[in-house]
Design a protein around this motif. Structure first.
Motif, PDB file in Angstrom:
ATOM      1  N   PHE A  19       0.843  -1.202   0.000  1.00 48.11           N
ATOM      2  CA  PHE A  19       0.000   0.000   0.000  1.00 48.11           C
ATOM      3  C   PHE A  19       0.887   1.264   0.000  1.00 48.11           C
ATOM      4  O   PHE A  19       0.850   2.035  -0.963  1.00 48.11           O
ATOM      5  CB  PHE A  19      -0.964  -0.110   1.188  1.00 48.11           C
ATOM      6  N   MET A  73      -4.702  -5.487  -2.737  1.00 50.88           N
ATOM      7  CA  MET A  73      -4.106  -6.756  -2.316  1.00 50.88           C
ATOM      8  C   MET A  73      -2.712  -6.841  -2.915  1.00 50.88           C
ATOM      9  O   MET A  73      -2.470  -6.355  -4.026  1.00 50.88           O
ATOM     10  CB  MET A  73      -4.979  -7.938  -2.735  1.00 50.88           C
ATOM     11  N   ALA A  74      -1.801  -7.438  -2.153  1.00 53.27           N
ATOM     12  CA  ALA A  74      -0.427  -7.541  -2.627  1.00 53.27           C
ATOM     13  C   ALA A  74      -0.336  -8.435  -3.860  1.00 53.27           C
ATOM     14  O   ALA A  74       0.620  -8.359  -4.623  1.00 53.27           O
ATOM     15  CB  ALA A  74       0.453  -8.083  -1.500  1.00 53.27           C
ATOM     16  N   LEU A 112      -6.052  -3.458  -7.535  1.00 54.81           N
ATOM     17  CA  LEU A 112      -6.210  -2.305  -6.657  1.00 54.81           C
ATOM     18  C   LEU A 112      -7.471  -1.550  -7.046  1.00 54.81           C
ATOM     19  O   LEU A 112      -7.628  -1.155  -8.202  1.00 54.81           O
ATOM     20  CB  LEU A 112      -5.002  -1.369  -6.778  1.00 54.81           C
ATOM     21  N   LYS A 141      -2.944  -9.136   8.305  1.00 56.22           N
ATOM     22  CA  LYS A 141      -3.647 -10.381   8.052  1.00 56.22           C
ATOM     23  C   LYS A 141      -2.994 -11.503   8.858  1.00 56.22           C
ATOM     24  O   LYS A 141      -1.772 -11.647   8.865  1.00 56.22           O
ATOM     25  CB  LYS A 141      -3.604 -10.728   6.555  1.00 56.22           C
TER      26      LYS A 141
HETATM   27  O1  DBH Z   1      -4.496  -5.016   2.366  1.00 56.19           O
HETATM   28  C1  DBH Z   1      -3.685  -4.904   1.439  1.00 56.19           C
HETATM   29  O2  DBH Z   1      -2.866  -5.774   1.164  1.00 56.19           O
HETATM   30  C2  DBH Z   1      -3.691  -3.625   0.654  1.00 56.19           C
HETATM   31  C3  DBH Z   1      -4.583  -2.618   0.952  1.00 56.19           C
HETATM   32  C4  DBH Z   1      -4.571  -1.437   0.241  1.00 56.19           C
HETATM   33  C5  DBH Z   1      -2.808  -3.463  -0.377  1.00 56.19           C
HETATM   34  O3  DBH Z   1      -1.921  -4.454  -0.699  1.00 56.19           O
HETATM   35  C6  DBH Z   1      -2.788  -2.271  -1.100  1.00 56.19           C
HETATM   36  C7  DBH Z   1      -3.688  -1.255  -0.790  1.00 56.19           C
HETATM   37  O4  DBH Z   1      -1.897  -2.146  -2.082  1.00 56.19           O
END
Ligand code: DBH
Ligand code: AMP
Length: 569
Positions: free
Chosen positions: A246, A348-349, A353, A455
């Motif tokens: 993030f 999410m990684a 996005l 997480k």
């Molecule tokens: O929760 C995440 O992994 C996440 C949240 C917001 C993320 O990876 C991201 C933005 O890039």
């Protein structure tokens, strides 16, 4: 492509190039592009440093040459566990320049996680701070070396110990006067190859490594910056852990450097320090998890504001909130309390996005978690049989696109479950579409606890608890929490004659040397665990049970018939 990683099929790669998503630049190439374009503008500000774009390149190149001199080679892995310090940025791009692959870990990780990641990634190098809040990472490095003889290089930010290398030393040594710069050219990696590994929250026992390529990660931040109002005037504050996707690239510091803006590093968890930096540097953008956003709002509202915290925050333009669900009620308070615009980020990684757009209606910004940032993102919302649900109905979110991985590193079995045959990633998030086409996150089907954005894999903690000699069975579930959203609750069936309490369980788990945020915060001792019709532990029943208990306790604590100060029943 590095062995153990899944490339995009050729026709997708071709399409992503044709649309200009992939530019065939390495993350290391960017450092040159930035220095040439932005020259003497300030790129980076920390407690002790102000660094221009030209100076940034000088430091990155110097470090890159030192990595080669130390013997690091393309595709060597380096586990990085640095805090929000300039060395992180130097090292991340130095690695990218010479094809060394960072494995991004977080400061709270301990021996259990780091030794696993060093082993699993086959890392030959580890980079860490000397110490943070009394924890000595040099000692951790020594313990790692005892179990992983292949861990040849230890780089320390701060005072190094024997057999370790200090960043200060490397950065002070003008190696570029001795080594020809062509060495960097020769070491340049292939832009379609892996550039770094991010960590997944992990839904099974062990964390997964997420391989991100130069092409996809460069686009990750470029596409994000375009929907977040990032430009040359942006002053971006990094307060979350810098190694997280993030603040790193969503849009994160990487998109700010792409645009010629300024990155301000904050290494303090004290709100007064964070607010002072906003005022001093004129910060315009910041990324927070919901719990921190709520603390910021509480600290800047009305009479409760302490004098030390009464700072001018009027430069703030965009407050990005993501990592866990932000409820509409605090979301609606962002503008009135902080005077800036909220942008919800559901990321999410693994890739995808979603952002609310700066020109979305206030209702959309408060009520939804946004929509994908790239026209190349594809998503589906499906039922249990992978059939599309009607618009507006709940379903599981599947996605693929130009910056979403096609597989985790080296786990073919798991990948068959985590991805569809045609390459969609199963996010495990339960969502629905708003009438205007934004996503609303309603829940999750993956077995993890989202503790304010951190997480925690339930299975990982259950496996540890099951190792306790007094435990016969265990299940770990999320319990609701007003600030963090969720915390961890452990349900445990003790062995006959064994007694168990939370303190004892915590002592046992602490000895396993795991990150503290993973420790359960409540223990429920039970005779048996509820089962579903197919005989699996019913976590749904457990979640409902603990939510009910907590609600009853809150009602009792607030009950009118309790005398102030009276003992709880
Ligand atoms: O929760 C995440 O992994 C996440 C949240 C917001 C993320 O990876 C991201 C933005 O890039
Ligand atoms: P990870 O895969 O570990 O990077 O974690 C990403 C997950 O965090 C997502 O799949 C969601 O479950 C959760 N998440 C991230 N941002 C949000 C958000 N804004 N609202 C709800 N959940 C989120």
């Amino acid at each position: 492509m590095l062995e153990g990683c899944t490339p995009w099929p050729a026709e997708f790669a071709e399409r992503y190039r044709r649309h200009g998503y992939w530019r065939d630049q390495t993350l290391g190439d960017l450092v040159d592009i930035w220095a040439n374009a932005y020259g003497d503008r300030v790129a980076l500000i920390s407690a002790t440093q102000r660094v221009t774009y030209v100076e940034l390149r000088r430091r990155i190149d110097r470090l890159a040459l030192h990595l080669l001199r130390l013997g690091l080679r393309p595709t060597d892995r380096m586990v990085i566990q640095l805090a929000n310090v300039p060395e992180f940025i130097y090292l991340y791009y130095a690695c990218a320049r010479v094809g060394v692959l960072p494995v991004m870990t977080l400061p709270p990780h301990r021996f259990a996680e780091i030794s696993y990641l060093v082993n699993f990634s086959g890392a030959v190098a580890y980079a860490a701070p000397a110490q943070i809040k009394g924890f000595d990472y040099r000692q951790l490095a020594r313990e790692l070396r005892q179990v992983v003889p292949g861990l040849t290089h230890v780089l320390i930010a701060g005072e190094a110990a024997r057999g370790m290398v200090s960043f200060d030393e490397l950065l002070a040594d003008p190696i570029e006067e001795r080594e020809p710069p062509e060495r960097l050219v020769a070491a340049r990696p292939d832009p379609s190859d892996v550039a770094l590994f991010l960590l997944s929250g992990g839904t099974t026992g062990l964390p997964k490594l997420i391989p991100r390529t130069h092409n996809d990660y460069e686009y990750n931040s470029r596409a994000s910056g375009a929907v977040s109002g990032i430009g040359p005037d942006t002053v971006y504050l990094v307060v979350l852990s810098i190694a997280h996707n993030f603040p790193l690239a969503s849009p994160g510091l990487q998109s700010v450097l792409q645009a010629g803006g300024r990155v301000v590093l904050c290494d303090s968890t004290d709100l007064a320090d964070q607010f002072a930096l906003i005022e001093r540097e004129g910060v315009t953008h910041v990324a927070l998890v919901p719990a921190l956003a709520i603390r910021w709002m509480e600290a800047s509202t009305g009479d409760r504001v302490e004098a030390s915290r009464r700072h001018d925050l009027s430069s703030l333009r965009v407050l990005q909130v993501g990592g866990a669900r932000l409820n509409p009620e605090p979301a609606a308070r962002v503008r009135p309390t902080l005077g800036c615009q909220l942008q919800q980020v559901f990321g999410m990684a693994e890739g995808l996005l979603n952002y609310t757009r700066l020109d979305d209606s206030e209702e959309e910004i408060v009520q939804t978690q946004g929509r994908p940032c790239s026209p190349g993102d594809e998503f589906r919302i499906v039922d249990e049989a992978d059939r599309d649900v009607p618009p507006g109905e709940l379903g599981s979110l599947l996605t693929r696109g130009p910056y979403t991985i096609r597989g985790y590193y080296n786990v073919p079995e798991h990948n068959r479950r985590a991805f569809t045959a045609d390459g969609f990633y199963r996010t495990g998030d339960v969502v629905r579409l708003s009438p205007r086409g934004n996503l609303i996150v309603e829940g999750r089907e993956k077995d993890l606890i989202n503790r304010g954005g951190e997480k925690i894999s339930a299975e990982e903690i259950e496996n540890l608890i099951l190792g306790h000699p007094g435990v016969s069975n265990a299940a770990v579930v999320a319990m609701p929490d007003p600030l963090l959203g969720e915390r961890t609750c452990a349900y445990v069936v003790p062995k006959p004659d064994a007694t168990l309490d939370l303190a004892g369980l915590l002592r046992f788990l602490e000895a396993k040397q795991i990150a503290r945020f993973k420790l359960p915060e409540r223990l429920e001792v039970v005779d048996s665990l509820p089962l579903t019709t197919v005989g699996k532990v019913s976590k749904k029943d457990l979640r409902e049970d603990i939510a009910r208990k907590l609600a009853a306790e809150t009602r009792l604590a607030a009950g009118p018939n309790l005398q102030p100060g009276a003992d709880p029943p």
